[in-house]
Write an enzyme that holds these catalytic residues in place. Structure first.
Site, short mmCIF file in Angstrom:
data_model
loop_
_atom_site.label_atom_id
_atom_site.label_comp_id
_atom_site.label_asym_id
_atom_site.label_seq_id
_atom_site.Cartn_x
_atom_site.Cartn_y
_atom_site.Cartn_z
N CYS A 1 -1.29 1.62 -3.25
CA CYS A 1 -2.32 2.67 -3.11
C CYS A 1 -1.76 4.08 -3.02
CB CYS A 1 -3.15 2.42 -1.85
SG CYS A 1 -3.48 0.69 -1.51
N CYS B 1 0.82 -1.22 0.00
CA CYS B 1 0.00 0.00 0.00
C CYS B 1 0.86 1.27 0.00
CB CYS B 1 -0.93 -0.01 1.21
SG CYS B 1 -1.85 1.51 1.40
N HIS C 1 -27.67 20.58 -2.57
CA HIS C 1 -27.75 21.20 -3.89
C HIS C 1 -26.81 22.40 -3.99
CE1 HIS C 1 -29.66 22.18 -7.68
NE2 HIS C 1 -29.73 23.43 -7.28
N TYR D 1 -8.33 -3.64 -11.83
CA TYR D 1 -8.11 -2.36 -11.18
C TYR D 1 -6.79 -1.74 -11.65
CZ TYR D 1 -11.15 -3.18 -6.96
OH TYR D 1 -12.16 -3.38 -6.06
N GLU E 1 -6.44 1.55 -13.93
CA GLU E 1 -5.98 2.77 -13.25
C GLU E 1 -4.71 3.32 -13.91
OE1 GLU E 1 -7.76 2.18 -8.74
OE2 GLU E 1 -5.65 1.77 -9.05
N LYS F 1 0.30 5.29 -6.13
CA LYS F 1 -0.70 5.30 -7.23
C LYS F 1 -1.60 6.52 -7.12
CE LYS F 1 -4.60 4.02 -6.63
NZ LYS F 1 -5.17 2.70 -6.61
N GLU G 1 -26.52 14.54 -5.23
CA GLU G 1 -27.93 14.73 -4.86
C GLU G 1 -28.83 13.82 -5.69
OE1 GLU G 1 -29.88 18.52 -5.98
OE2 GLU G 1 -28.00 19.03 -6.99
P1 NDP Z 1 -7.23 -8.23 -11.10
O1 NDP Z 1 -7.40 -9.62 -10.68
O2 NDP Z 1 -8.22 -7.18 -10.69
O3 NDP Z 1 -7.12 -8.15 -12.68
C1 NDP Z 1 -6.25 -8.98 -13.41
C2 NDP Z 1 -6.53 -8.74 -14.87
O4 NDP Z 1 -5.58 -9.43 -15.65
C3 NDP Z 1 -7.90 -9.25 -15.28
O5 NDP Z 1 -8.43 -8.33 -16.21
C4 NDP Z 1 -7.58 -10.58 -15.92
O6 NDP Z 1 -8.49 -10.95 -16.90
C5 NDP Z 1 -6.25 -10.27 -16.56
N1 NDP Z 1 -5.42 -11.45 -16.77
C6 NDP Z 1 -5.13 -12.43 -15.88
N2 NDP Z 1 -4.31 -13.35 -16.43
C7 NDP Z 1 -4.08 -12.94 -17.70
C8 NDP Z 1 -3.33 -13.45 -18.78
N3 NDP Z 1 -2.66 -14.59 -18.67
N4 NDP Z 1 -3.32 -12.76 -19.94
C9 NDP Z 1 -4.01 -11.61 -20.05
N5 NDP Z 1 -4.74 -11.08 -19.08
C10 NDP Z 1 -4.78 -11.73 -17.91
O7 NDP Z 1 -5.77 -7.86 -10.64
P2 NDP Z 1 -4.99 -6.52 -10.51
O8 NDP Z 1 -3.58 -6.93 -10.67
O9 NDP Z 1 -5.53 -5.44 -11.39
O10 NDP Z 1 -5.28 -6.08 -9.00
C11 NDP Z 1 -5.08 -7.00 -7.93
C12 NDP Z 1 -5.95 -6.62 -6.77
O11 NDP Z 1 -5.45 -5.44 -6.18
C13 NDP Z 1 -7.38 -6.29 -7.12
O12 NDP Z 1 -8.19 -7.43 -7.12
C14 NDP Z 1 -7.80 -5.33 -6.06
O13 NDP Z 1 -8.38 -6.05 -4.99
C15 NDP Z 1 -6.50 -4.71 -5.60
N6 NDP Z 1 -6.43 -3.31 -6.04
C16 NDP Z 1 -7.35 -2.43 -5.59
C17 NDP Z 1 -7.31 -1.11 -5.99
C18 NDP Z 1 -8.34 -0.17 -5.50
O14 NDP Z 1 -9.01 -0.46 -4.52
N7 NDP Z 1 -8.53 0.97 -6.17
C19 NDP Z 1 -6.27 -0.62 -6.88
C20 NDP Z 1 -5.35 -1.63 -7.31
C21 NDP Z 1 -5.44 -2.92 -6.88
P3 NDP Z 1 -9.89 -11.70 -16.58
O15 NDP Z 1 -10.83 -10.63 -16.10
O16 NDP Z 1 -10.28 -12.28 -17.88
O17 NDP Z 1 -9.58 -12.72 -15.55
#
Ligand code: NDP
Length: 478
Positions: free
Chosen positions: A47, A42, A461, A177, A181, A50, A466
């Site tokens: 976080c 984080c 408002h 995410y 982002e 970022k 709202e």
């Molecule tokens: P996520 O699990 O959210 O996303 C991973 C992405 O990668 C998905 O779109 C997935 O596709 C894709 N993917 C997985 N394997 C492959 C592959 N072999 N080839 C191509 N694409 C692939 O992980 P993140 O790394 O984005 O984030 C991890 C966690 O961190 C999140 O779940 C969240 O909980 C936390 N986080 C929270 C934030 C916030 O609160 N704002 C900010 C950043 C992170 P598919 O959907 O098809 O599986």
């Protein structure tokens, strides 16, 4: 049997630090080992940096907006080294605060890697063994690269904060995410961003209408988003790859026919599943994260490790070994800082205060800091209608600040309401500051507020939020 400590925490991230401090406050003798920097994902590479980059990237649109509001000003250039150095100074300051808080709580800090030797013993990388009545594993997670030929040339979110220079263009792979982002952040900082997502729409699992609007907004702001697309193979670019400039998306007009000096130092040639070939300065993978359990000695100590490498725990964060608990991303439950902190506090309540407390993982509000930003709590329309009949209240409009600045950005306010109980099952917001708004809406939803409770609340408002209390008729039932 006597132990060196009542509690030994492995990992100095948000969850581990909080658990250590709160446990020490009960009078327990506590130690914590961290192999890298205090603060964990984080603070050091997640976080916090970022969000600071989100703020930095937001200024690019503000120049136009300010002019629309009557200010005379010239657009400046973003100075990455200046921002990056300030960013790292800030992270060091925060790391210092974490250390101070631990010190002040009487927690003994070991700047070392710790692994499990047995249910009550950890071995430090210094060679020393220490014993504890309870051990808390809070080692977090790490980004994983997909099994694609040449993937090792890519970077992850860990590397992005350390770049010597901003790339001119980047390919971001993933639709979660982190990918979404960073696509927005880098786009806002002036990098030409291409994003590949293998599925039909980014942000899988979130409300369809909301994520559709986020994707539309991202595209309108310049992110070149390709759905149903992945990398087939990638390799270091050759001089030949750049000749002719007919390879695909990122080849900029007028760009000198020489290899970019960022990324691998040469550029990365990528072949996509749609047949397109292109050379990018950098390729960033945000394709998910894996729990940090490798070579930790967990299984040898008797802890069950799941299919994704996670430490398997019960509702009280206890592993199969009664003296060993695990919290946060290493358990692969909900990968969010505030959840890890909750799990840490519930662990202390259970183990050190004699008050068994399971962690409530229901109705967790969260924000995705894309541009536009999304805030969400509860069920998506799609998930809710699988569960029961629902009414959908939804409005999408151009807010007054954007309308005045001649920007096309629309916002979305949406409530998913149970027909039977009238409870608001889900709230989804796409708007500037949606993260701030959903924190407050989350209280009402968590309390079980009905649509009529929302309606009884007088509007503030003029605001965007709202609309959450003024939507009279459902747009559909499902
Ligand atoms: P996520 O699990 O959210 O996303 C991973 C992405 O990668 C998905 O779109 C997935 O596709 C894709 N993917 C997985 N394997 C492959 C592959 N072999 N080839 C191509 N694409 C692939 O992980 P993140 O790394 O984005 O984030 C991890 C966690 O961190 C999140 O779940 C969240 O909980 C936390 N986080 C929270 C934030 C916030 O609160 N704002 C900010 C950043 C992170 P598919 O959907 O098809 O599986």
């Amino acid at each position: 049997m006597t132990f060196d400590y009542d509690l030994f925490v492995i990992g100095g991230g948000s969850g581990g630090v909080r658990a250590a401090r709160v446990a020490a406050a009960t009078g327990a003798k506590v130690a914590l080992a961290e192999e890298f920097r205090m603060g964990g994902t984080c603070v050091i590479r997640g976080c916090v940096p970022k969000k600071l980059m989100v703020f930095a990237s937001g200024y690019s649109e503000m120049f136009d907006d300010a002019r629309a509001y009557g200010w005379d000003l010239d657009e400046g250039d973003f100075n990455w080294p200046r921002f990056r150095d300030k960013l790292h100074a800030e992270l060091s300051r925060l790391e210092g605060i974490y250390r101070k808080l631990l010190d002040g709580s009487g927690v003994e800090i070991f700047d070392a890697r710790a692994t499990l030797k047995d249910p009550h013993t950890v071995t430090l990388s210094t060679g020393k063994d220490v014993t504890a009545k309870h051990i808390l594993v809070a080692t977090g997670g790490r980004p994983v690269l997909p099994e694609i030929s040449g993937a090792e040339l890519g970077i992850t979110s860990n590397d992005i904060f350390l770049l010597d220079e901003m790339p001119k263009n980047i390919l971001i792979v993933g639709g979660g995410y982190i990918a979404s982002e960073f696509a927005c952040i880098l786009n806002g900082l002036g990098v030409k961003v291409t994003q590949f997502y293998r599925g039909a729409q980014i942000l899988r699992g979130f409300d369809d209408e909301a994520r559709g609007l986020v994707a539309e907004g991202m595209r309108a702001k310049g992110v070149d988003l390709h759905l149903g697309t992945n990398i087939v193979e990638m390799r270091a670019a050759t001089e030949d790859d750049l000749k002719g400039h007919d390879h695909g998306v990122p080849m900029e007009e007028g760009r000198p026919a020489q290899l970019p000096q960022t990324g691998t130092g040469k550029g990365i040639w990528v072949k996509a599943t749609n047949g397109q070939e292109a050379v990018y300065d950098q390729v960033m993978f945000a394709t998910g994260r894996a729990p940090n359990t490798d070579d930790m000695g967990l299984q040898a100590a008797g802890v069950e490790v799941g299919r994704r490498g996670e430490a398997v725990v019960d509702d009280y964060s206890q592993t199969a070994v009664p003296s060993i608990y695990a919290i946060g991303d290493v358990t692969n439950r909900v990968q969010l800082t505030p959840v890890a902190i909750r799990e840490g506090m519930a662990f202390v309540e259970t183990v050190f205060k004699g008050n068994p407390t399971p962690v409530d993982h229901e109705l967790i509000p969260s924000a995705i800091f894309t541009q536009p930003e999304m805030g969400t709590v509860g069920l998506s329309e799609e998930a809710a209608r699988e569960q029961e009949p629902v009414e959908i209240y939804c409005t999408s409009f151009k807010p007054m600040n954007h309308a005045f600045a001649d920007r096309d950005d629309r916002v979305l306010m949406k409530l998913v309401v149970s027909v039977e109980t009238r409870k608001v099952l889900g709230c989804h917001i796409v708007a500037d500051h949606a993260g701030e708004m959903i924190q407050l809406a989350g209280i009402a939803v968590k309390m079980g507020a009905t649509k009529e409770d929302f309606d009884r609340t007088v509007a503030v408002h003029p605001t965007m939020a709202e609309e959450l209390v003024t939507m009279k008729e459902p747009v559909r039932t499902a």
